[in-house]
Design a protein around this motif. Structure first.
Motif, PDB file in Angstrom:
ATOM      1  N   ALA A  72      13.650   5.941   3.978  1.00 45.30           N
ATOM      2  CA  ALA A  72      12.684   6.926   4.476  1.00 45.30           C
ATOM      3  C   ALA A  72      11.575   6.236   5.267  1.00 45.30           C
ATOM      4  CB  ALA A  72      12.075   7.704   3.314  1.00 45.30           C
ATOM      5  N   SER A  73      11.168   6.874   6.348  1.00 41.47           N
ATOM      6  CA  SER A  73      10.047   6.392   7.144  1.00 41.47           C
ATOM      7  C   SER A  73       8.801   7.161   6.713  1.00 41.47           C
ATOM      8  CB  SER A  73      10.314   6.604   8.633  1.00 41.47           C
ATOM      9  OG  SER A  73       9.227   6.166   9.401  1.00 41.47           O
ATOM     10  N   VAL A  74       7.896   6.482   6.024  1.00 39.61           N
ATOM     11  CA  VAL A  74       6.716   7.137   5.443  1.00 39.61           C
ATOM     12  C   VAL A  74       5.447   6.563   6.065  1.00 39.61           C
ATOM     13  CG1 VAL A  74       5.446   7.580   3.299  1.00 39.61           C
ATOM     14  CG2 VAL A  74       7.947   7.470   3.267  1.00 39.61           C
ATOM     15  N   ILE A  75       4.528   7.443   6.421  1.00 41.65           N
ATOM     16  CA  ILE A  75       3.258   6.999   6.971  1.00 41.65           C
ATOM     17  C   ILE A  75       2.532   6.147   5.937  1.00 41.65           C
ATOM     18  CG2 ILE A  75       1.972   9.030   6.168  1.00 41.65           C
ATOM     19  CD1 ILE A  75       0.368   8.874   8.770  1.00 41.65           C
ATOM     20  N   THR A  76       1.850   5.105   6.379  1.00 39.82           N
ATOM     21  CA  THR A  76       1.123   4.213   5.482  1.00 39.82           C
ATOM     22  C   THR A  76      -0.378   4.449   5.621  1.00 39.82           C
ATOM     23  OG1 THR A  76       2.849   2.544   5.745  1.00 39.82           O
ATOM     24  CG2 THR A  76       0.780   1.803   4.816  1.00 39.82           C
ATOM     25  N   GLY A  77      -1.085   4.345   4.489  1.00 33.90           N
ATOM     26  CA  GLY A  77      -2.528   4.585   4.498  1.00 33.90           C
ATOM     27  C   GLY A  77      -3.332   3.508   5.189  1.00 33.90           C
ATOM     28  N   GLY A  78      -2.710   2.366   5.515  1.00 38.61           N
ATOM     29  CA  GLY A  78      -3.378   1.290   6.251  1.00 38.61           C
ATOM     30  C   GLY A  78      -2.393   0.672   7.225  1.00 38.61           C
ATOM     31  N   GLU A  79      -2.863  -0.254   8.036  1.00 42.92           N
ATOM     32  CA  GLU A  79      -1.971  -0.930   8.974  1.00 42.92           C
ATOM     33  C   GLU A  79      -1.470  -2.225   8.354  1.00 42.92           C
ATOM     34  OE1 GLU A  79      -1.641  -2.321  13.654  1.00 42.92           O
ATOM     35  OE2 GLU A  79      -3.597  -1.728  12.837  1.00 42.92           O
ATOM     36  N   GLU A  80      -0.155  -2.382   8.291  1.00 44.55           N
ATOM     37  CA  GLU A  80       0.445  -3.552   7.659  1.00 44.55           C
ATOM     38  C   GLU A  80       0.385  -4.766   8.582  1.00 44.55           C
ATOM     39  OE1 GLU A  80       3.613  -1.551   4.555  1.00 44.55           O
ATOM     40  OE2 GLU A  80       4.359  -2.156   6.534  1.00 44.55           O
ATOM     41  N   ALA A  81       0.127  -5.932   7.970  1.00 42.98           N
ATOM     42  CA  ALA A  81       0.070  -7.187   8.729  1.00 42.98           C
ATOM     43  C   ALA A  81       0.355  -8.335   7.772  1.00 42.98           C
ATOM     44  CB  ALA A  81      -1.293  -7.373   9.377  1.00 42.98           C
ATOM     45  N   ASP A  82       0.955  -9.395   8.297  1.00 44.91           N
ATOM     46  CA  ASP A  82       1.306 -10.556   7.477  1.00 44.91           C
ATOM     47  C   ASP A  82       1.177 -11.839   8.295  1.00 44.91           C
ATOM     48  OD1 ASP A  82       2.532  -8.984   5.157  1.00 44.91           O
ATOM     49  OD2 ASP A  82       3.725  -8.285   6.837  1.00 44.91           O
ATOM     50  N   GLY A  83       0.817 -12.924   7.624  1.00 43.48           N
ATOM     51  CA  GLY A  83       0.802 -14.229   8.270  1.00 43.48           C
ATOM     52  C   GLY A  83      -0.344 -14.393   9.250  1.00 43.48           C
ATOM     53  N   ILE A  84      -0.561 -15.616   9.675  1.00 39.15           N
ATOM     54  CA  ILE A  84      -1.668 -15.932  10.571  1.00 39.15           C
ATOM     55  C   ILE A  84      -1.553 -15.180  11.893  1.00 39.15           C
ATOM     56  CG2 ILE A  84      -2.873 -17.781  11.790  1.00 39.15           C
ATOM     57  CD1 ILE A  84      -3.078 -17.859   8.700  1.00 39.15           C
ATOM     58  N   ASP A  85      -0.378 -15.222  12.500  1.00 36.08           N
ATOM     59  CA  ASP A  85      -0.200 -14.562  13.797  1.00 36.08           C
ATOM     60  C   ASP A  85      -0.298 -13.051  13.670  1.00 36.08           C
ATOM     61  OD1 ASP A  85       0.118 -17.020  14.956  1.00 36.08           O
ATOM     62  OD2 ASP A  85       2.314 -16.924  15.035  1.00 36.08           O
ATOM     63  N   GLY A  86       0.339 -12.514  12.625  1.00 38.94           N
ATOM     64  CA  GLY A  86       0.338 -11.064  12.438  1.00 38.94           C
ATOM     65  C   GLY A  86      -1.052 -10.513  12.193  1.00 38.94           C
ATOM     66  N   ILE A  87      -1.805 -11.171  11.351  1.00 35.45           N
ATOM     67  CA  ILE A  87      -3.157 -10.702  11.051  1.00 35.45           C
ATOM     68  C   ILE A  87      -4.070 -10.870  12.256  1.00 35.45           C
ATOM     69  CG2 ILE A  87      -5.223 -11.247   9.692  1.00 35.45           C
ATOM     70  CD1 ILE A  87      -3.384 -11.578   7.296  1.00 35.45           C
ATOM     71  N   THR A  88      -3.926 -11.970  12.971  1.00 33.51           N
ATOM     72  CA  THR A  88      -4.721 -12.169  14.183  1.00 33.51           C
ATOM     73  C   THR A  88      -4.492 -11.021  15.165  1.00 33.51           C
ATOM     74  OG1 THR A  88      -4.660 -14.569  13.954  1.00 33.51           O
ATOM     75  CG2 THR A  88      -5.150 -13.703  16.141  1.00 33.51           C
ATOM     76  N   ARG A  89      -3.225 -10.670  15.357  1.00 33.77           N
ATOM     77  CA  ARG A  89      -2.896  -9.595  16.299  1.00 33.77           C
ATOM     78  C   ARG A  89      -3.481  -8.262  15.855  1.00 33.77           C
ATOM     79  NH1 ARG A  89       0.206  -5.488  16.472  1.00 33.77           N
ATOM     80  NH2 ARG A  89       1.176  -5.972  14.477  1.00 33.77           N
ATOM     81  N   TYR A 128       0.835  -1.202   0.000  1.00 36.96           N
ATOM     82  CA  TYR A 128       0.000   0.000   0.000  1.00 36.96           C
ATOM     83  C   TYR A 128       0.866   1.247   0.000  1.00 36.96           C
ATOM     84  CZ  TYR A 128      -4.650   2.078   0.808  1.00 36.96           C
ATOM     85  OH  TYR A 128      -5.845   2.753   0.685  1.00 36.96           O
ATOM     86  N   GLY A 129       0.259   2.376  -0.276  1.00 42.09           N
ATOM     87  CA  GLY A 129       0.972   3.643  -0.297  1.00 42.09           C
ATOM     88  C   GLY A 129       0.725   4.446   0.971  1.00 42.09           C
ATOM     89  N   PRO A 130       1.296   5.648   1.007  1.00 44.46           N
ATOM     90  CA  PRO A 130       2.222   6.222   0.034  1.00 44.46           C
ATOM     91  C   PRO A 130       3.588   5.529   0.084  1.00 44.46           C
ATOM     92  CG  PRO A 130       1.184   7.933   1.378  1.00 44.46           C
ATOM     93  CD  PRO A 130       0.901   6.623   2.035  1.00 44.46           C
ATOM     94  N   LYS A 131       4.352   5.704  -1.008  1.00 44.03           N
ATOM     95  CA  LYS A 131       5.682   5.102  -1.062  1.00 44.03           C
ATOM     96  C   LYS A 131       6.716   6.158  -1.400  1.00 44.03           C
ATOM     97  CE  LYS A 131       4.117   0.438  -2.211  1.00 44.03           C
ATOM     98  NZ  LYS A 131       4.238  -0.725  -3.112  1.00 44.03           N
ATOM     99  N   SER A 132       7.955   5.881  -0.996  1.00 42.45           N
ATOM    100  CA  SER A 132       9.058   6.810  -1.245  1.00 42.45           C
ATOM    101  C   SER A 132      10.130   6.097  -2.061  1.00 42.45           C
ATOM    102  CB  SER A 132       9.651   7.304   0.083  1.00 42.45           C
ATOM    103  OG  SER A 132      10.843   8.024  -0.148  1.00 42.45           O
ATOM    104  N   ASN A 133      10.810   6.848  -2.903  1.00 44.42           N
ATOM    105  CA  ASN A 133      11.932   6.299  -3.669  1.00 44.42           C
ATOM    106  C   ASN A 133      13.190   6.170  -2.824  1.00 44.42           C
ATOM    107  OD1 ASN A 133      10.483   6.062  -6.089  1.00 44.42           O
ATOM    108  ND2 ASN A 133      10.836   8.217  -6.582  1.00 44.42           N
ATOM    109  N   VAL A 134      13.132   6.745  -1.621  1.00 49.21           N
ATOM    110  CA  VAL A 134      14.266   6.646  -0.702  1.00 49.21           C
ATOM    111  C   VAL A 134      14.010   5.445   0.214  1.00 49.21           C
ATOM    112  CG1 VAL A 134      15.592   7.788   1.098  1.00 49.21           C
ATOM    113  CG2 VAL A 134      14.612   9.137  -0.775  1.00 49.21           C
TER     114      VAL A 134
END
Length: 422
Positions: free
Chosen positions: A183-200, A174-180
């Motif tokens: 860079a620490s860029v705010i994300t338009g959603g909350e990132e999550a991955d995998g069974i444990d990550g999504i559950t949390r 998801y965005g926004p994204k930076s070419n650097v």
């Protein structure tokens, strides 16, 4: 002394009686329109009696016992109907032809975005939408929860809100994204991955006040920015399992055939956009009771911003495709939610989606149902979306008959929420 006490008691009784009578007068409102759409069908000559925040009775005048002290509101030429329910809104966004999505997320302060959201909430209510399902703050964290509570407390006017807080996206998609890279860029959603990550993350968002769990089943993260699936079927299934165990509904953004297939297999509540729909997928949605929120108005708005002039220029392929899948979904008997993805276009112009639903082939009476009783059922709003005894008095009046001319829903003459006229 006894005389004094008796006099005091009589005076107190009289005052109490006067107050009670005044409360009774204030408590009852009788609406006398030309017709009533009760969430299911149109009734000529019906009246609606409201007591406090609830509907006391609705029906033929001779079926309603009218209190001697009641406030009567004559609504000649008008249709009374349930307060409309917006199925897909982003109160923390404003039209992209004013400011791009990236710049809103990256450059507008949270204070500015909340100030805008307050205005958007009022505009939505005044347009006759007394409830919204707000599907993500897009970088404004959990501020939708605060907005919902401020409306509940009467701090600001606005619709009742079902909120999705941050929404859930696959890491890196998801965005926004930076070419650097660093860079620490705010994300338009909350990132999550995998069974444990999504559950949390699902549990975390619920803990922060989410009424709805929203996930992006696909996004523009493929080669050359193509839209490709994000979460696996197993990841979507665990999100649904966790959310539904708490009684929450699950909305999934999907625009690809595979993203929709995975979402359907996972048993989500609604699929937003649905551009990857096929007759087979719509058949599966019908069988599993999964609703489609097509967001026709957002699609047209995006092309309008790019220079397309509807009615003059040839219709873009994506708009034509949207017409086709909308008809295919209806032919398959899929439940259609009214939701335009407001925020891509102006808040307060929510009814634009309803006009397009008719333009794309849905009967006006079915569009009215979609925006009231259907959305109420899909979103588990058990005492909204219909005009019937004991239901919450979220009621609007519009000029004319929207079952004959859907444009009447844009001619809002009265808005009542919780029995209060705004």
């Amino acid at each position: 002394m006894k005389t004094v006490n008796l006099t005091f008691t009589l005076i107190l009784s009289l005052i109490t009686s006067i107050i009670a009578q005044q409360k009774t007068f204030d408590n009852y409102i009788l609406l006398k329109p030309d017709r009533v759409f009760d969430g299911q069908q149109m009734h000529a000559g019906w009246w609606v009696l409201i007591k406090g925040s609830r509907i006391e009775a609705a029906g033929e005048p001779n079926s309603i016992t009218v209190p001697s002290s009641v406030k009567i509101i004559e609504l000649k030429g008008q249709t009374v109907m349930p307060g409309m329910i917006e199925g897909h809104s982003h109160l923390f966004l404003h039209p992209y032809n004013q400011t791009s999505w990236n710049n809103q997320v990256l450059n507008e302060s949270r204070a500015e975005r909340t100030a805008r959201a307050v205005n958007h909430a009022k505009a939505t209510l005044m347009a006759g939408f007394t409830t919204v399902r707000d599907l993500g703050t897009e970088g404004a964290a959990y501020d939708d929860v605060g907005l919902r509570e401020a409306i509940k407390k009467g701090v600001i006017p606005g619709p009742r809100m079902l909120v999705a807080t941050r929404a859930i996206v696959a890491t890196g998609s998801y965005g926004p994204k930076s070419n650097v890279a660093e860079a620490s860029v705010i994300t338009g959603g909350e990132e999550a991955d995998g069974i444990d990550g999504i559950t949390r993350v699902v549990r975390s968002q619920i803990g922060h006040g989410a009424d709805v769990v929203k996930l992006y089943a696909d996004y523009r993260w493929g080669e050359n920015g193509t839209t490709q699936p994000t979460f696996t079927e197993a990841e979507l299934k665990i999100a649904v399992e966790v959310a539904k165990s708490s009684g929450r509904i699950v909305a999934v953004h999907s625009g690809t055939e595979e993203g929709m297939r995975r979402s359907i297999a996972a048993g989500v509540t609604t699929i937003e956009h649905g551009d990857g729909g096929t007759p087979l997928l719509f058949k599966l949605m019908k069988e599993k009771g999964i609703a489609l929120c097509p967001t026709l108005a957002a699609t047209e708005a995006i092309f309008t911003y790019a220079g397309w002039k509807k009615g003059t220029d040839p219709e873009p392929e994506s708009v034509t495709h949207k017409r086709e899948i909308f008809k295919e979904a209806m032919q398959a008997g899929v439940t259609i939610c009214m939701g335009g993805d407001v925020g891509v276009f102006d808040h307060g112009d929510n009814a634009r989606e309803m006009l397009l639903m008719v333009d794309y082939g849905m009967k006006p009476i079915d569009v009215l149902k979609s925006a009231t009783s259907v959305n109420a059922t899909v979103f588990q709003l058990n005492d909204l979306g219909n005009i019937k005894s004991t239901y919450i008095a979220d009621i609007i009046a519009v000029e004319g008959n929207p079952a004959e001319d859907i444009k009447a829903v844009k001619q809002v003459k009265m808005v009542m929420k919780d029995g209060v006229i705004y």
